[in-house]
Design an enzyme around this catalytic site. Structure first.
Site, PDB file in Angstrom:
ATOM      1  N   GLY A  22     -47.141  66.243  50.581  1.00 37.55           N
ATOM      2  CA  GLY A  22     -47.522  66.362  51.998  1.00 37.55           C
ATOM      3  C   GLY A  22     -46.800  65.379  52.913  1.00 37.55           C
ATOM      4  CB  ILE A  23     -48.046  63.394  55.814  1.00 37.81           C
ATOM      5  CG1 ILE A  23     -48.564  64.555  56.671  1.00 37.81           C
ATOM      6  CG2 ILE A  23     -47.516  62.267  56.699  1.00 37.81           C
ATOM      7  CD1 ILE A  23     -49.863  64.236  57.438  1.00 37.81           C
ATOM      8  CE1 TYR A 160     -59.950  63.090  57.008  1.00 39.25           C
ATOM      9  CE2 TYR A 160     -60.098  63.906  59.254  1.00 39.25           C
ATOM     10  CZ  TYR A 160     -59.335  63.450  58.188  1.00 39.25           C
ATOM     11  OH  TYR A 160     -57.971  63.349  58.313  1.00 39.25           O
ATOM     12  CE  LYS A 164     -58.347  59.606  57.346  1.00 41.35           C
ATOM     13  NZ  LYS A 164     -57.090  59.000  56.882  1.00 41.35           N
ATOM     14  CB  VAL A 193     -50.145  67.638  59.579  1.00 41.47           C
ATOM     15  CG1 VAL A 193     -48.664  67.545  59.197  1.00 41.47           C
ATOM     16  CG2 VAL A 193     -50.500  66.581  60.615  1.00 41.47           C
ATOM     17  CB  THR A 195     -50.115  68.713  54.423  1.00 41.25           C
ATOM     18  OG1 THR A 195     -51.442  68.456  54.917  1.00 41.25           O
ATOM     19  CG2 THR A 195     -49.111  67.954  55.267  1.00 41.25           C
TER      20      THR A 195
HETATM   21  P1  NAD Z   1     -52.067  66.037  51.103  1.00 44.99           P
HETATM   22  O1  NAD Z   1     -53.381  66.416  50.515  1.00 44.99           O
HETATM   23  O2  NAD Z   1     -50.934  66.988  51.090  1.00 44.99           O
HETATM   24  O3  NAD Z   1     -51.555  64.664  50.490  1.00 44.99           O
HETATM   25  C1  NAD Z   1     -52.428  63.598  50.198  1.00 44.99           C
HETATM   26  C2  NAD Z   1     -51.769  62.720  49.149  1.00 44.99           C
HETATM   27  O4  NAD Z   1     -52.681  61.636  48.849  1.00 44.99           O
HETATM   28  C3  NAD Z   1     -51.520  63.486  47.850  1.00 44.99           C
HETATM   29  O5  NAD Z   1     -50.261  63.148  47.312  1.00 44.99           O
HETATM   30  C4  NAD Z   1     -52.662  63.025  46.963  1.00 44.99           C
HETATM   31  O6  NAD Z   1     -52.391  63.097  45.589  1.00 44.99           O
HETATM   32  C5  NAD Z   1     -52.830  61.575  47.446  1.00 44.99           C
HETATM   33  N1  NAD Z   1     -54.143  61.021  47.101  1.00 44.99           N
HETATM   34  C6  NAD Z   1     -55.346  61.557  47.370  1.00 44.99           C
HETATM   35  N2  NAD Z   1     -56.330  60.784  46.875  1.00 44.99           N
HETATM   36  C7  NAD Z   1     -55.716  59.716  46.291  1.00 44.99           C
HETATM   37  C8  NAD Z   1     -56.179  58.574  45.608  1.00 44.99           C
HETATM   38  N3  NAD Z   1     -57.491  58.360  45.400  1.00 44.99           N
HETATM   39  N4  NAD Z   1     -55.282  57.682  45.132  1.00 44.99           N
HETATM   40  C9  NAD Z   1     -53.953  57.895  45.319  1.00 44.99           C
HETATM   41  N5  NAD Z   1     -53.450  58.961  45.961  1.00 44.99           N
HETATM   42  C10 NAD Z   1     -54.329  59.869  46.442  1.00 44.99           C
HETATM   43  O7  NAD Z   1     -52.457  65.655  52.590  1.00 44.99           O
HETATM   44  P2  NAD Z   1     -51.587  65.074  53.821  1.00 44.99           P
HETATM   45  O8  NAD Z   1     -52.039  65.831  54.998  1.00 44.99           O
HETATM   46  O9  NAD Z   1     -50.176  65.038  53.518  1.00 44.99           O
HETATM   47  O10 NAD Z   1     -52.107  63.579  53.916  1.00 44.99           O
HETATM   48  C11 NAD Z   1     -53.442  63.227  53.905  1.00 44.99           C
HETATM   49  C12 NAD Z   1     -53.637  62.018  54.798  1.00 44.99           C
HETATM   50  O11 NAD Z   1     -53.252  62.374  56.134  1.00 44.99           O
HETATM   51  C13 NAD Z   1     -55.089  61.619  54.854  1.00 44.99           C
HETATM   52  O12 NAD Z   1     -55.184  60.227  55.082  1.00 44.99           O
HETATM   53  C14 NAD Z   1     -55.580  62.404  56.041  1.00 44.99           C
HETATM   54  O13 NAD Z   1     -56.754  61.872  56.592  1.00 44.99           O
HETATM   55  C15 NAD Z   1     -54.393  62.284  56.975  1.00 44.99           C
HETATM   56  N6  NAD Z   1     -54.351  63.316  58.002  1.00 44.99           N
HETATM   57  C16 NAD Z   1     -53.960  64.578  57.674  1.00 44.99           C
HETATM   58  C17 NAD Z   1     -53.956  65.554  58.663  1.00 44.99           C
HETATM   59  C18 NAD Z   1     -53.537  66.977  58.359  1.00 44.99           C
HETATM   60  O14 NAD Z   1     -53.837  67.870  59.151  1.00 44.99           O
HETATM   61  N7  NAD Z   1     -52.841  67.215  57.275  1.00 44.99           N
HETATM   62  C19 NAD Z   1     -54.334  65.231  59.965  1.00 44.99           C
HETATM   63  C20 NAD Z   1     -54.723  63.933  60.264  1.00 44.99           C
HETATM   64  C21 NAD Z   1     -54.719  62.971  59.260  1.00 44.99           C
END
Ligand code: NAD
Length: 260
Positions: A22-23, A160, A164, A193, A195
């Protein structure tokens, strides 16, 4: 892009939690493309190995430590290994996190513990360990992934939003507490986003009767955000281009937060 901004992280090392997918993956590659050595802490082994290959293809060096960042013993072990294998690091991107979509009255204590552990305890454990090491290395930059849900309330996302809000306050506190020791700390606050996380969130909210696919997304942020657009904000905040930006919440949401 200027020559200077193409190589902002040459000679730098960045530690990224949640960097496998993801991000986090996209940001790992953005840092690598600009010359950084990238250290990933994540629970997902195969995805992280793919990201390491992409970092190599981008001409840089990556390291992966399989770590559940919500567990203190695993965080300590990973940072001990980083110290032994990689050495000092200049940038921390505290990004790992997840979401639970549920009415507040249906949320269990297990839900609460899970989300607070993954989103909040992890940030506490990682920053608590990394900050003194970064200070000892002469300072550096921390970016924490918060959300548009850090300061606005969203139905079905109580846990959530709480989590946050907490990490945004952590970012602001680090900015104040560690400024004189050479640390800057900022938060990035994305809207939806594209993902696994963002797409699952949209699907679950729509299943519960909301209408993000059918209009809300267009009405609030115009379109879904690409992970690269978040990565660009993170690398800006982490870089010397943001040398006087400290304690800031950078919204990556196409004006949604401002519009309200
Ligand atoms: P994603 O689910 O694609 O990726 C999340 C990553 O975090 C993965 O690689 C996962 O394995 C890792 N992860 C999860 N739990 C973990 C743990 N306990 N220890 C180590 N690694 C762990 O999601 P994403 O959207 O790429 O990122 C998620 C982050 O972005 C979060 O903090 C989320 O709150 C934030 N976020 C996402 C969005 C969105 O719309 N995608 C919007 C705002 C904020």
């Amino acid at each position: 892009m200027s020559e200077r901004s193409k190589n902002r992280f040459a000679g730098k090392t960045v530690v990224i939690t949640g960097g496998a997918a993801g991000i986090g993956r996209t940001t790992s590659l953005a840092f690598a493309t600009e010359g950084a050595r990238v250290v990933i802490l994540d629970i997902q082994g195969p995805a992280a190995q793919e990201t390491l290959s992409m970092i190599k293809e981008a001409g840089s060096v990556g390291h992966f430590y399989q770590t559940d960042v919500s567990k203190s013993d695993q965080v300590e072990r990973a940072f001990d290994a980083i110290r032994a294998d990689v050495g000092p690091y200049d940038i921390l991107f505290n990004h790992a996190g997840t979401i639970i979509v549920k009415p507040l009255h249906d949320s269990s204590e297990e839900d609460y513990d899970r989300l607070m552990d993954i989103n909040v305890r992890s940030a506490f454990l990682v920053c608590r360990r990394a900050l003194p090491e970064m200070v000892a290395n002469g300072g550096g930059s921390v970016v924490i992934t918060a959300s548009i849900a850090s300061e606005l309330g969203y139905a079905l996302e109580a846990l959530y939003c709480m989590s946050k809000g907490a990490v945004l306050q952590l970012a602001r506190t680090i900015a104040v507490e560690y400024r004189e020791q050479g640390i800057r700390c900022n938060a990035v606050c994305p809207g939806f986003v594209k993902t696994a996380h963002g797409l699952r969130e949209i699907a679950e909210l729509d299943d519960a009767g909301q209408t993000w696919e059918d209009g809300e997304l267009a009405a609030t942020q115009g379109r879904i955000c690409e992970p690269e657009e978040v990565a660009a904000a993170v690398t800006f905040l982490a870089s010397d281009d943001a040398s006087f930006v400290n304690g800031h919440a950078l919204y990556v949401d196409n004006g949604w937060y401002t519009k309200g």
